[in-house]
Design a protein around this motif. Structure first.
Motif, PDB file in Angstrom:
ATOM      1  N   SER A  61       6.020 -27.281  53.679  1.00 27.20           N
ATOM      2  CA  SER A  61       5.498 -26.042  54.274  1.00 27.20           C
ATOM      3  C   SER A  61       6.545 -24.953  54.419  1.00 27.20           C
ATOM      4  CB  SER A  61       4.880 -26.342  55.647  1.00 27.20           C
ATOM      5  OG  SER A  61       5.870 -26.800  56.554  1.00 27.20           O
ATOM      6  N   LEU A  62       7.817 -25.266  54.140  1.00 26.91           N
ATOM      7  CA  LEU A  62       8.882 -24.293  54.352  1.00 26.91           C
ATOM      8  C   LEU A  62       9.038 -23.343  53.173  1.00 26.91           C
ATOM      9  CD1 LEU A  62      11.681 -26.484  55.984  1.00 26.91           C
ATOM     10  CD2 LEU A  62       9.777 -25.291  57.076  1.00 26.91           C
ATOM     11  N   GLY A  63       9.307 -22.092  53.503  1.00 24.37           N
ATOM     12  CA  GLY A  63       9.603 -21.080  52.500  1.00 24.37           C
ATOM     13  C   GLY A  63      11.002 -20.556  52.691  1.00 24.37           C
ATOM     14  N   ILE A  64      11.375 -19.533  51.946  1.00 25.14           N
ATOM     15  CA  ILE A  64      12.736 -19.004  52.000  1.00 25.14           C
ATOM     16  C   ILE A  64      13.084 -18.493  53.391  1.00 25.14           C
ATOM     17  CG2 ILE A  64      12.078 -16.673  51.261  1.00 25.14           C
ATOM     18  CD1 ILE A  64      15.272 -18.615  50.286  1.00 25.14           C
ATOM     19  N   GLU A  65      12.100 -17.923  54.100  1.00 26.17           N
ATOM     20  CA  GLU A  65      12.363 -17.418  55.451  1.00 26.17           C
ATOM     21  C   GLU A  65      12.753 -18.554  56.386  1.00 26.17           C
ATOM     22  OE1 GLU A  65      10.082 -15.122  59.138  1.00 26.17           O
ATOM     23  OE2 GLU A  65       9.101 -15.298  57.180  1.00 26.17           O
ATOM     24  N   TYR A  67      14.005 -21.501  55.467  1.00 25.43           N
ATOM     25  CA  TYR A  67      15.299 -22.033  55.048  1.00 25.43           C
ATOM     26  C   TYR A  67      16.440 -21.191  55.607  1.00 25.43           C
ATOM     27  CZ  TYR A  67      13.180 -25.355  51.810  1.00 25.43           C
ATOM     28  OH  TYR A  67      12.463 -26.390  51.266  1.00 25.43           O
ATOM     29  N   ARG A  68      16.266 -19.878  55.581  1.00 28.17           N
ATOM     30  CA  ARG A  68      17.300 -18.994  56.117  1.00 28.17           C
ATOM     31  C   ARG A  68      17.469 -19.206  57.623  1.00 28.17           C
ATOM     32  NH1 ARG A  68      15.509 -13.673  52.616  1.00 28.17           N
ATOM     33  NH2 ARG A  68      16.923 -14.041  50.852  1.00 28.17           N
ATOM     34  N   PHE A  69      16.354 -19.383  58.306  1.00 30.97           N
ATOM     35  CA  PHE A  69      16.418 -19.646  59.751  1.00 30.97           C
ATOM     36  C   PHE A  69      17.170 -20.940  60.032  1.00 30.97           C
ATOM     37  CE2 PHE A  69      14.538 -21.961  63.340  1.00 30.97           C
ATOM     38  CZ  PHE A  69      14.884 -21.110  64.376  1.00 30.97           C
ATOM     39  N   LEU A  70      16.851 -21.987  59.273  1.00 32.02           N
ATOM     40  CA  LEU A  70      17.518 -23.266  59.463  1.00 32.02           C
ATOM     41  C   LEU A  70      19.013 -23.167  59.172  1.00 32.02           C
ATOM     42  CD1 LEU A  70      14.874 -25.687  57.901  1.00 32.02           C
ATOM     43  CD2 LEU A  70      15.601 -25.637  60.285  1.00 32.02           C
ATOM     44  N   LEU A  71      19.359 -22.452  58.103  1.00 32.76           N
ATOM     45  CA  LEU A  71      20.770 -22.272  57.761  1.00 32.76           C
ATOM     46  C   LEU A  71      21.517 -21.572  58.882  1.00 32.76           C
ATOM     47  CD1 LEU A  71      23.167 -22.231  55.743  1.00 32.76           C
ATOM     48  CD2 LEU A  71      22.273 -20.059  54.907  1.00 32.76           C
ATOM     49  N   LYS A  72      20.964 -20.464  59.352  1.00 34.08           N
ATOM     50  CA  LYS A  72      21.609 -19.683  60.408  1.00 34.08           C
ATOM     51  C   LYS A  72      21.764 -20.512  61.685  1.00 34.08           C
ATOM     52  CE  LYS A  72      21.005 -15.467  63.164  1.00 34.08           C
ATOM     53  NZ  LYS A  72      20.117 -14.293  63.426  1.00 34.08           N
ATOM     54  N   THR A  73      20.713 -21.244  62.035  1.00 33.48           N
ATOM     55  CA  THR A  73      20.740 -22.031  63.264  1.00 33.48           C
ATOM     56  C   THR A  73      21.703 -23.197  63.153  1.00 33.48           C
ATOM     57  OG1 THR A  73      18.415 -21.450  63.602  1.00 33.48           O
ATOM     58  CG2 THR A  73      19.313 -23.225  64.945  1.00 33.48           C
ATOM     59  N   MET A  74      21.691 -23.867  62.013  1.00 37.23           N
ATOM     60  CA  MET A  74      22.594 -25.005  61.818  1.00 37.23           C
ATOM     61  C   MET A  74      24.049 -24.570  61.908  1.00 37.23           C
ATOM     62  SD  MET A  74      23.022 -28.233  61.270  1.00 37.23           S
ATOM     63  CE  MET A  74      21.518 -28.936  60.601  1.00 37.23           C
ATOM     64  N   LYS A 443      28.067 -24.392  51.470  1.00 37.98           N
ATOM     65  CA  LYS A 443      27.294 -24.928  50.349  1.00 37.98           C
ATOM     66  C   LYS A 443      25.995 -24.180  50.104  1.00 37.98           C
ATOM     67  CE  LYS A 443      28.873 -29.744  50.223  1.00 37.98           C
ATOM     68  NZ  LYS A 443      28.424 -31.155  50.176  1.00 37.98           N
ATOM     69  N   PHE A 444      25.387 -23.679  51.195  1.00 42.39           N
ATOM     70  CA  PHE A 444      24.042 -23.124  51.053  1.00 42.39           C
ATOM     71  C   PHE A 444      23.935 -21.673  51.507  1.00 42.39           C
ATOM     72  CE2 PHE A 444      23.692 -27.719  52.009  1.00 42.39           C
ATOM     73  CZ  PHE A 444      23.258 -28.141  50.763  1.00 42.39           C
ATOM     74  N   GLY A 445      25.054 -20.975  51.595  1.00 37.17           N
ATOM     75  CA  GLY A 445      25.034 -19.578  52.002  1.00 37.17           C
ATOM     76  C   GLY A 445      24.294 -18.678  51.036  1.00 37.17           C
ATOM     77  N   TRP A 446      24.130 -19.114  49.788  1.00 35.05           N
ATOM     78  CA  TRP A 446      23.422 -18.319  48.787  1.00 35.05           C
ATOM     79  C   TRP A 446      21.953 -18.066  49.165  1.00 35.05           C
ATOM     80  CZ3 TRP A 446      19.340 -21.204  47.286  1.00 35.05           C
ATOM     81  CH2 TRP A 446      19.453 -22.593  47.372  1.00 35.05           C
ATOM     82  N   ILE A 447      21.420 -18.843  50.120  1.00 35.76           N
ATOM     83  CA  ILE A 447      20.029 -18.643  50.542  1.00 35.76           C
ATOM     84  C   ILE A 447      19.844 -17.242  51.120  1.00 35.76           C
ATOM     85  CG2 ILE A 447      18.318 -19.372  52.265  1.00 35.76           C
ATOM     86  CD1 ILE A 447      19.176 -22.213  51.856  1.00 35.76           C
ATOM     87  N   ASN A 448      20.913 -16.663  51.673  1.00 39.34           N
ATOM     88  CA  ASN A 448      20.815 -15.341  52.281  1.00 39.34           C
ATOM     89  C   ASN A 448      20.881 -14.206  51.266  1.00 39.34           C
ATOM     90  OD1 ASN A 448      20.535 -16.095  55.006  1.00 39.34           O
ATOM     91  ND2 ASN A 448      22.735 -16.501  55.166  1.00 39.34           N
ATOM     92  N   ASP A 449      21.125 -14.519  49.978  1.00 41.20           N
ATOM     93  CA  ASP A 449      21.156 -13.478  48.957  1.00 41.20           C
ATOM     94  C   ASP A 449      19.784 -12.822  48.842  1.00 41.20           C
ATOM     95  OD1 ASP A 449      23.736 -14.175  48.521  1.00 41.20           O
ATOM     96  OD2 ASP A 449      23.368 -15.288  46.658  1.00 41.20           O
TER      97      ASP A 449
END
Length: 469
Positions: A61-65, A67-74, A443-449
């Motif tokens: 159910s997850l989308g790019i938005e 994923y970005r939230f999870l990255l930022k929070t983690m 490793k996953f900062g590219w999600i914010n591009d």
């Protein structure tokens, strides 16, 4: 003259009676901790960056938005790469956890810690008169305490209590319950088991406020052995000197700040709102108004009272960042803050005007083990002991916050120099680390591009897998 003499004798008798009563009550209120044992899960349960990525991409159910939230929070969570996760989640069964999964998770934690505790202290399970288990989100039948009694073949007059729904603050509640029971149970031993059922309560939806619990909560727990038998005083690690419980559940905002519920499509989870740090600060302030006068020296209380009314009369506001206005270190040497999350630790630190040294144990426990709910305080205490910070005569303020919303605090006196490396023995020499940053962003900062805004889900999932290899 005889009447006056009789009156004096009556006053003397009354005074002696009251002193004897106070001494008797003080004796009945003894509560010593003989030992505690924190759980360290198996290495195949370690939740490093790669394991996190695998779990995240399984949620369809997850989308790019999201994923970005999870990255930022983690990245900003204060949690490192060495925490532990339930087996059913590591095996990809987070959406279909069974009752047996929940029982196995509890058995691993409870029996591991109790086996070690009995071996370390030399106290036999047959000597235990009181047992309290605090697990908020799992209440099976037979109860968890019944499983313990059956496993260790305890005697048939043992008093068993199961605390559920008490949140991260349940551990101190359990200790306070034992303290009250000790008033009527002479020369008794009690065990307290504090942990949380994570596996069956993993959130599989996309509500951001409910995804936070997946990031913060980790596998862990602790068992403690307590007694009120004065014969064991010389072997005790700590003595409980004061405990205060505060509940602000009548406040709707605080009550709703930490809540178990289902999202719009029926996924069960735990919602953590932005009101949580504010609720924690409010509950903490109310608790300390009762607790601090009991533990700080009279001179500090008088000094605070004079300054408070002087500022009030002159209409001078309290300086920003001054904390409660009291010098807490005049009566407290160490601060054991619940490692519920970076925001909670920072809020408590700001409310009490604590420095980085005071908050280091809580931050390190969060980084190494994550939020282990009601067991978290004991990882913080373990860090203090492993770092050889606890000396005979020191006092420890233990601060716990939990759903409801509640704040339960207690003060311990250190009975001897403590330096067991306990659950920290394999890593304490590497703490504190040079940085608490999480490598997830590397490793996953590219999600914010911005270019990823138009990518298909398949595209960024494939990149997540490739970066993980």
């Amino acid at each position: 003259m005889e009447l006056f003499l009789a009156f004096c004798l009556l006053l003397l008798y009354s005074a002696i009676s009251k002193l004897c009563k106070l001494a008797y009550e003080k004796r009945d209120q003894r509560c010593y901790m003989l030992g505690y044992q924190c759980h360290k899960a198996a290495e195949d349960q370690k939740l490093d960056t790669g394991s996190c990525a695998k779990i995240i991409v399984r949620n369809q159910s997850l989308g790019i938005e999201e994923y970005r939230f999870l990255l930022k929070t983690m990245v900003s969570s204060g949690i490192g790469e060495d925490t532990y996760c339930p087996r059913n989640v590591m095996e990809g069964r987070e959406e279909f956890a069974t009752h047996q999964d929940a029982l196995s998770e509890m058995d691993d934690i409870i029996f591991d810690t109790l086996d070690e505790l009995f071996a370390k202290t030399g106290v036999s399970p047959s000597e235990i008169g009181i047992i309290v288990a605090s697990v908020s989100l799992f209440s099976p039948a037979p109860s968890l305490t019944a499983r313990v009694i059956n496993r260790y073949k305890m005697r048939n007059d043992v008093k068993a209590f199961n605390l559920s729904g008490m949140g991260c603050s349940a551990s101190v509640i359990a200790v306070d319950l034992v303290k009250q029971l000790f008033k009527t149970c002479k020369n008794s031993f009690a065990i307290v088991v504090s942990t949380e059922s994570i596996g069956p309560n993993w959130y599989s939806g996309k509500e951001k406020s409910m995804m936070l619990s997946n990031i913060l909560f980790r596998t862990g727990g602790c068992s403690m052995l307590l007694t009120n038998n004065g014969v064991w005083k010389e072997k005790a690690l700590l003595e409980l000197t004061c405990s205060v419980r505060t509940h602000i559940g009548s406040d709707d905002e605080a009550y709703s700040s930490c809540f178990q519920l289902e999202d719009d499509i029926g996924n069960k989870g735990f919602r953590l709102t932005r009101d949580l740090p504010r609720a924690g600060a409010k509950a903490l302030a109310k608790n300390l108004r009762v607790l601090l006068p009991k533990v700080l020296p009279l001179s500090e209380i008088l000094h605070y009272t004079i300054n408070h009314y002087r500022n009030k009369m002159m209409k001078r506001p309290a300086p920003k960042g001054s904390g409660p206005g009291l010098n807490l270190k005049s009566g407290i040497d160490h601060f054991c803050v619940h490692p519920g999350g970076r925001a909670i630790i920072d809020e408590v630190g700001q409310s009490l005007a604590l420095n980085d040294h005071d908050l280091e144990p809580a931050r390190m426990a969060l980084h190494r083990f994550g939020n282990t709910s009601s067991g978290g305080l004991w990882y913080v205490l373990g860090y203090m002991e492993a770092k050889k910070l606890l000396k005979k005569g020191d006092t420890i303020l233990m601060i716990s916050l939990g759903a409801g919303f509640k704040c339960n605090n207690c003060v311990w006196k250190v009975m001897k120099d403590l330096e067991d490396k306990n659950v920290w023995k394999d890593c304490i020499d590497h703490y504190p680390p040079n940085t608490l940053s999480n490598p997830f962003s590397e490793k996953f900062g590219w999600i914010n591009d911005e270019s990823m805004d138009f990518a298909r889900r398949e595209d960024y999932i494939s990149r997540l897998y490739s970066n993980n290899n």
